[in-house]
Design a protein around this motif. Structure first.
Motif, PDB file in Angstrom:
ATOM      1  N   ASP A 119      19.868  94.997  52.324  1.00 50.20           N
ATOM      2  CA  ASP A 119      21.314  94.945  52.564  1.00 50.20           C
ATOM      3  C   ASP A 119      21.735  93.582  53.106  1.00 50.20           C
ATOM      4  O   ASP A 119      22.762  93.017  52.689  1.00 50.20           O
ATOM      5  N   ARG A 120      20.939  93.048  54.005  1.00 50.67           N
ATOM      6  CA  ARG A 120      21.256  91.731  54.566  1.00 50.67           C
ATOM      7  C   ARG A 120      21.113  90.649  53.495  1.00 50.67           C
ATOM      8  O   ARG A 120      21.923  89.720  53.437  1.00 50.67           O
ATOM      9  N   LYS A 122      21.540  91.062  50.209  1.00 50.12           N
ATOM     10  CA  LYS A 122      22.683  91.168  49.299  1.00 50.12           C
ATOM     11  C   LYS A 122      23.946  90.618  49.944  1.00 50.12           C
ATOM     12  O   LYS A 122      24.774  89.984  49.271  1.00 50.12           O
ATOM     13  N   SER A 123      24.111  90.853  51.232  1.00 49.68           N
ATOM     14  CA  SER A 123      25.273  90.327  51.935  1.00 49.68           C
ATOM     15  C   SER A 123      25.257  88.802  51.932  1.00 49.68           C
ATOM     16  O   SER A 123      26.305  88.156  51.782  1.00 49.68           O
ATOM     17  N   ALA A 124      24.071  88.215  52.067  1.00 52.18           N
ATOM     18  CA  ALA A 124      23.961  86.753  52.041  1.00 52.18           C
ATOM     19  C   ALA A 124      24.340  86.206  50.672  1.00 52.18           C
ATOM     20  O   ALA A 124      25.085  85.227  50.564  1.00 52.18           O
ATOM     21  N   ALA A 126      26.343  87.499  48.600  1.00 56.78           N
ATOM     22  CA  ALA A 126      27.785  87.658  48.418  1.00 56.78           C
ATOM     23  C   ALA A 126      28.554  86.489  49.013  1.00 56.78           C
ATOM     24  O   ALA A 126      29.681  86.198  48.599  1.00 56.78           O
ATOM     25  N   GLY A 127      27.945  85.789  49.975  1.00 54.14           N
ATOM     26  CA  GLY A 127      28.617  84.654  50.596  1.00 54.14           C
ATOM     27  C   GLY A 127      28.193  83.311  50.044  1.00 54.14           C
ATOM     28  O   GLY A 127      28.721  82.280  50.463  1.00 54.14           O
TER      29      GLY A 127
END
Length: 452
Positions: A119-120, A122-124, A126-127
């Motif tokens: 999850d972390r 994928k979040s990275a 996304a940015g």
């Protein structure tokens, strides 16, 4: 010219490539420039510092030809060396070698070991935003004709290392390689004229057909596959890597760049993007011959099929092909709406409002394939096309518009003067920031078509 004989067996293909290039180049030079040139080339001693030192007494013209021949050989040697590096890397991956330093696999493994969850990660992503920008530099002298021939040399060398080549095939490939070397020798390596901005635009978009259209969708697929291998779960990464350009928009660096040139850049870029999409849709049409007797389709695909301009009797039971014809007709409508000199195989239909609408129809095909036992088909050409549309859109790449600050200041000063506001040119930096922030924060426009 040959590498030292004490190479490991793994370097045998490299030595073979260099020996072949050496022999073929000598044949070309002997036939084109005479045996005496080749003899003189072989007689050139190697200086103590490793540099070639031409013997005294050579005519200037001969020296120039010898220098060009040495440079030509160096280019060919570099091509063989680069191909061999790729060959060794592939051999290592086939043998299951540990991921090398700096590789994506090693980075992902390290992240997992350091406790970075999916999850972390994928979040990275996304940015992330990575945007290499194509530029046109006045010192750029490489010609596409030369680059095309160099790529042909590499392809021929790669094919010649196949283990299953027959003697006839090897002879044919060797002849093809010699023809490329002859063409390279007889081609001027530099241009005799200065490129126009439109030439630079054409050179810039040429890289998409050579690399970006293929490489970027594949990069995303490979990255998603490697994340799945390390984390054990499928992911769908956002399109964080896009190509940009300032060719046609660099008004600060080239006085010939104006609104007409910028419009030409936009138009040519869009034409290249649409041309790629039409080609991929045609490829999908050939591939997705699935019969309604064998597979079911979603309601969305069925609606596309029912609106199809393809009325051939042979397509009545092929819903995906019918749906693709509808998509192609709408894309042709978009091309026409943008004034592009392109058309598909069907009359232009209602244009897509934007790339998202085009992508939505392609997504209907992918979802239907996945839901009815054909998901593997959605991961091939269709998946790559969807990624390409997401990355390149209807515009291919954003163009950076670069302009001297004094021009912007003059425009703002004129707008302020016509609107009866502050004298912008007389303001200090702090005051300029204040009034610009004020005007940007209000919906009132300074520009009016009724004000000169």
């Amino acid at each position: 010219m040959m590498p030292e004989a004490e190479e490991h067996d793994r370097d045998a293909p490299f030595r073979s490539d260099v020996a072949r290039l050496d022999a073929l180049l000598e044949e070309v030079l002997s036939e084109e420039e005479g045996e005496s040139l080749c003899r003189r080339l072989r007689e050139i001693p190697i200086a103590s510092d490793g540099a070639d030192a031409a013997p005294a007494g050579f005519e200037p013209e001969t020296v120039g030809t010898l220098v060009r021949a040495c440079g030509f050989y160096s280019q060919l040697f570099n091509i063989a060396e680069d191909l061999h590096a790729t060959r060794l890397a592939r051999a290592g991956r086939r043998a299951g070698a540990a991921p090398g330093r700096g590789s994506v696999e090693r980075v992902l493994i390290r992240l997992r070991q350091d406790g970075v969850g999916l999850d972390r990660l994928k979040s990275a992503f996304a940015g992330f935003e990575v945007a290499p920008v194509l530029t046109a530099h006045p010192t750029e002298v490489q010609r596409q004709s030369v680059l095309d021939a160099q790529r042909a040399v590499r392809r021929a060398l790669s094919h010649l290392q196949r283990a299953d080549l027959t003697r006839d095939e090897e002879a044919e490939l060797s002849d093809r390689l010699k023809r490329v070397l002859l063409r390279l020798w007889q081609t001027s390596e530099i241009r005799h004229f200065k490129l126009t901005v439109r030439d630079e635009i054409e050179n810039g978009v040429a890289y998409h057909g050579l690399t970006f259209f293929t490489a970027l969708p594949r990069l995303y697929q490979q990255l998603e596959r490697r994340i799945e291998a390390v984390y054990g779960e499928k992911v769908a990464l956002p399109s964080f890597l896009r190509v940009g350009s300032w060719i046609g928009g660099d008004r600060d660096g080239n006085p010939n760049v104006d609104a007409t040139v910028l419009r030409a850049a936009f138009t040519r870029q869009a034409e290249v993007a649409f041309g790629h999409y039409f080609g991929e849709l045609a490829g999908l049409y050939r591939e997705l011959s699935l019969s309604a007797r064998r597979v079911a389709v979603s309601d969305g695909v069925q609606r596309l099929a029912e609106a199809s301009p393809d009325v051939a009797e042979s397509r009545r039971e092929e819903p995906y092909r019918l749906a693709l014809a509808t998509i192609e007709a709408r894309l042709a409508g978009s091309a026409r709406a943008l004034g592009l000199p392109l058309s598909g195989r069907y009359p232009a239909a209602e244009p897509y409002a934007d790339q998202r609408a085009f992508l939505a129809d392609l997504s209907l095909l992918a979802a239907s394939l996945a839901a009815h036992g054909s998901g593997l088909l959605a991961e091939g050409r269709l998946g790559r096309l969807m990624r390409a549309v997401d990355v390149f859109g209807f515009y291919l790449m954003p163009v950076d518009l670069r302009q001297h600050a004094a021009i912007h200041a003059g425009v703002v000063a004129e707008l302020f003067a016509r609107a009866g506001l502050e004298e912008y040119g007389a303001l200090d930096e702090a005051a300029r920031v204040r009034v610009l922030s004020r005007e940007l924060a209000t919906p009132r426009l300074l520009y009016s078509p009724y004000v000169q």
